[in-house]
Write a protein that holds these residues in place. Structure first.
Motif, mmCIF file in Angstrom:
data_model
loop_
_atom_site.group_PDB
_atom_site.id
_atom_site.type_symbol
_atom_site.label_atom_id
_atom_site.label_comp_id
_atom_site.label_asym_id
_atom_site.label_seq_id
_atom_site.Cartn_x
_atom_site.Cartn_y
_atom_site.Cartn_z
ATOM 1 N N ARG A 1 0.864 -1.198 0.000
ATOM 2 C CA ARG A 1 0.000 0.000 0.000
ATOM 3 C C ARG A 1 0.885 1.227 0.000
ATOM 4 O O ARG A 1 1.910 1.288 0.675
ATOM 5 N N VAL B 1 1.732 4.768 1.222
ATOM 6 C CA VAL B 1 1.389 5.577 2.415
ATOM 7 C C VAL B 1 2.256 6.832 2.396
ATOM 8 O O VAL B 1 3.458 6.765 2.105
ATOM 9 N N ARG B 2 1.626 7.959 2.670
ATOM 10 C CA ARG B 2 2.393 9.209 2.800
ATOM 11 C C ARG B 2 2.170 9.732 4.209
ATOM 12 O O ARG B 2 1.020 9.937 4.630
ATOM 13 N N TYR C 1 8.255 14.812 5.326
ATOM 14 C CA TYR C 1 7.341 13.691 4.996
ATOM 15 C C TYR C 1 8.148 12.439 4.642
ATOM 16 O O TYR C 1 9.341 12.518 4.337
ATOM 17 N N LYS D 1 7.510 8.765 2.200
ATOM 18 C CA LYS D 1 6.615 7.984 1.337
ATOM 19 C C LYS D 1 6.989 6.528 1.519
ATOM 20 O O LYS D 1 8.156 6.162 1.360
ATOM 21 N N ASP E 1 -0.304 14.160 9.372
ATOM 22 C CA ASP E 1 -1.314 13.591 8.478
ATOM 23 C C ASP E 1 -0.810 12.248 7.925
ATOM 24 O O ASP E 1 0.406 12.073 7.763
ATOM 25 N N ILE E 2 -1.757 11.349 7.666
ATOM 26 C CA ILE E 2 -1.400 10.079 7.001
ATOM 27 C C ILE E 2 -2.367 9.869 5.828
ATOM 28 O O ILE E 2 -3.589 9.947 6.016
ATOM 29 N N GLU E 3 -1.793 9.639 4.636
ATOM 30 C CA GLU E 3 -2.640 9.305 3.474
ATOM 31 C C GLU E 3 -2.313 7.872 3.064
ATOM 32 O O GLU E 3 -1.139 7.560 2.823
ATOM 33 N N ILE E 4 -3.327 7.032 3.023
ATOM 34 C CA ILE E 4 -3.115 5.635 2.598
ATOM 35 C C ILE E 4 -3.938 5.399 1.335
ATOM 36 O O ILE E 4 -5.170 5.527 1.362
ATOM 37 N N ASP E 5 -3.240 5.118 0.222
ATOM 38 C CA ASP E 5 -3.970 4.859 -1.025
ATOM 39 C C ASP E 5 -4.772 3.574 -0.871
ATOM 40 O O ASP E 5 -4.268 2.588 -0.331
#
Lengths: 268, 301
Positions: free
Chosen positions: B226, B228-229, B254, B256, B277-281
């Motif tokens: 996955r 993740v940023r 940050y 990646k 912040d956490i972004e999970i595609d």
């Protein structure tokens, strides 16, 4: 049975324009031929025409006796245009299995629980039944026109003779239909079948015609289906067509069996 | 219990051209199986072998334990099929088309067909129109209807939603899920990967006539890394040892990551850091499939 009826019904519906067209054109042609014969008879033109037409052309038309009222009335059953129209109708209808492969319809109907052999049975049956219908209509039109238009006192071909003539013509068209069925059991293009068999038809007709005029070609005449259809002699009661009918039926049966075998083995 | 569909070393050559080669696949009963592959990979050949429209050069394919070649008719009785190229009799009305194909199928569930007509928004007027006059999407609806109307225990659907509008795609998805719940086995070939991801339990990916991969969507979810940023409030800290293998790019504020497996250990490792912040595609089947395609492409070179 419901499945088979649906297949036959669909095939008849798809070919209805062709069946109607053939029926109308060939039946009207019978009436026109009888009408022409009456006019020629009334004007006493048969002898004059016979003197003008070279012998080989008379031979191509079925013999010198075609130039009589009785001969011309029957001519509508061995006129080259009538013969080829009926044969092309039989060829086209019997080529349906190839058309279904060509247009992908086979993916729709053969993916259902229909036995493969039924597609051949269906097309053979439709081709045979519709040509039978067309020839029956031609015969009915011929008899009606003769009864209505024939000058009194002239000798006419009897019904049984005309029936034999019609039967021989019908079986000749079935032979081409069976050849088309065998071709369609293997081919993927309907036009290829109609075109190839159309050319074969012309070639075999010319072979038979040439054999009548040129002795060396006679050895090959038996290969032509037209050798087994002597229109005028049948109409004039000079020939019994039973043997010819049986040979043509036998050829049709062999070609139909080939169609079943090839269709059962092929990729659709 | 035997598989609903089982291909064993299935091979089909068209002269020198490979249709499929040594294909082995199995589809369990009641499963929705996504059959994927680029154009010309052998999907349609496999389906046509299944329906005995073409004959295998070697190997065999079984449906509910019956050989598609030797028990062809019995097998086809169990299958509802939607071809990718929708063949039509253009002169027929929709109603006549369904009636004709129903007669060839032997069994049609009239109540179910009425429900399908409603669900796919096919009116009485539509039923009376000539098929040749209908739009591509409308013809596709009739294709779906003819495949589904017999309530066959196995459905083989080749590009079912091609040309359908989003509402009808949704109606199709609902129908597939309803049929699945009722125990129908569905063999679905599609290029619309979001649809496959949503509907299928397992996928098989075919490439150059052979099965490149066969797996479940759940396994894929676990297996696929996955993206993740992680953004920090201020400068990015030193990377903890447990995350080192996963971090592909470390910026000033940050990271990646590409993270494989459960997300819990990663979130544990981030505990105590100044994460803003956490972004999970989300998992995307598309990425996986493209990866398989390109891997095969590289291997072929």
């Amino acid at each position: 049975m419901r499945m088979f009826t649906a297949l036959v019904g669909r095939s008849l519906a798809r070919h209805r324009a062709l069946i109607a067209g053939l029926t109308v054109v060939l039946s009207v042609m019978q009436i026109l031929v009888v009408l022409a014969a009456r006019n020629l008879q009334q004007d006493r033109m048969f002898a004059q025409i016979a003197a003008l037409i070279p012998p080989f052309v008379q031979e191509a038309l079925g013999g010198s006796m075609v130039l009589s009222f009785g001969g011309l009335v029957a001519f509508g059953f061995f006129h080259p245009v009538v013969m080829i129209a009926l044969a092309v109708g039989a060829i086209y209808m019997a080529s349906e299995p190839a058309g279904e492969v060509e247009h992908g319809l086979v993916d729709l109907i053969a993916a259902r629980p229909v036995p493969r052999a039924w597609f051949i049975t269906r097309s053979g049956l439709v081709s045979a039944l519709t040509t039978t219908f067309v020839v029956a209509m031609m015969l009915a039109a011929n008899r009606a026109a003769t009864a209505w238009l024939a000058p009194a006192g002239l000798p006419l071909p009897g019904f049984s003779r005309m029936l034999r003539l019609a039967l021989n013509l019908l079986v000749l068209s079935w032979t081409f239909g069976a050849a088309s069925l065998a071709f369609a059991a293997h081919a993927r293009r309907r036009l290829l079948i109609v075109g190839s068999l159309g050319l074969a038809y012309v070639f075999l007709f010319l072979l038979h015609f040439t054999a009548g005029l040129w002795a060396p070609a006679r050895a090959f005449d038996r290969l032509s289906p037209f050798h087994y259809y002597a229109g005028l002699p049948i109409a004039l009661g000079m020939k019994d067509p039973r043997a010819d009918v049986l040979i043509l039926l036998g050829t049709s049966a062999v070609l139909t069996v080939c169609a079943y075998i090839m269709y059962a083995r092929r990729d659709l | 219990m035997s598989a609903a569909i089982l291909a064993e070393s299935l091979t089909k050559y068209y002269g020198a051209v490979v249709g499929v080669e040594h294909l082995n696949l199995s589809v369990a009963r009641g499963e929705v199986y996504g059959f994927l592959g680029p154009n010309g990979a052998g999907k349609t050949t496999t389906i046509r072998l299944l329906l005995d429209l073409v004959r295998p050069t070697r190997g065999r394919i079984l449906v509910n334990g019956r050989d598609c070649r030797t028990s062809s008719r019995a097998v086809r009785e169990q299958i509802g099929y939607l071809p990718s190229e929708m063949p039509l009799y253009p002169e027929m009305s929709g109603a006549a088309y369904l009636k004709f194909l129903g007669a060839l199928q032997q069994r049609v569930d009239d109540g179910w067909l009425r429900r399908l007509l409603g669900r796919f928004d096919v009116s009485d007027v539509d039923l009376e129109r000539r098929l040749g006059d209908l739009s591509h999407g409308m013809r596709r609806k009739f294709g779906i209807l003819q495949a589904l109307m017999g309530r066959a225990p196995i459905l083989v659907l080749d590009e079912p939603t091609s040309g359908l509008d989003p509402l009808m795609i949704e109606a199709f998805a609902e129908t597939v899920l309803e049929l699945k719940a009722a125990g129908t086995t569905i063999f679905l070939s599609s290029h619309v990967l979001s649809e496959v991801e949503r509907l299928c339990d397992r996928v098989g990916i075919i490439k150059r006539g052979t099965l490149a991969r066969q797996t479940s969507i759940a396994e894929l979810r676990a297996e696929m890394p996955r993206r993740v940023r992680v953004a920090f409030a201020g400068a990015a800290p030193a990377i903890p040892p447990s995350l080192r293998a996963g971090v592909k790019q470390a910026g000033t504020d940050y990271w990646k990551l590409e993270w494989q497996g459960a997300l819990g250990p990663m979130l544990d490792a981030l505990h105590g850091l100044q994460v803003a912040d956490i972004e999970i595609d989300p998992f995307r089947l598309e990425e996986y499939v493209l990866d398989v395609y390109s891997r095969e492409e590289r291997a072929a070179r």
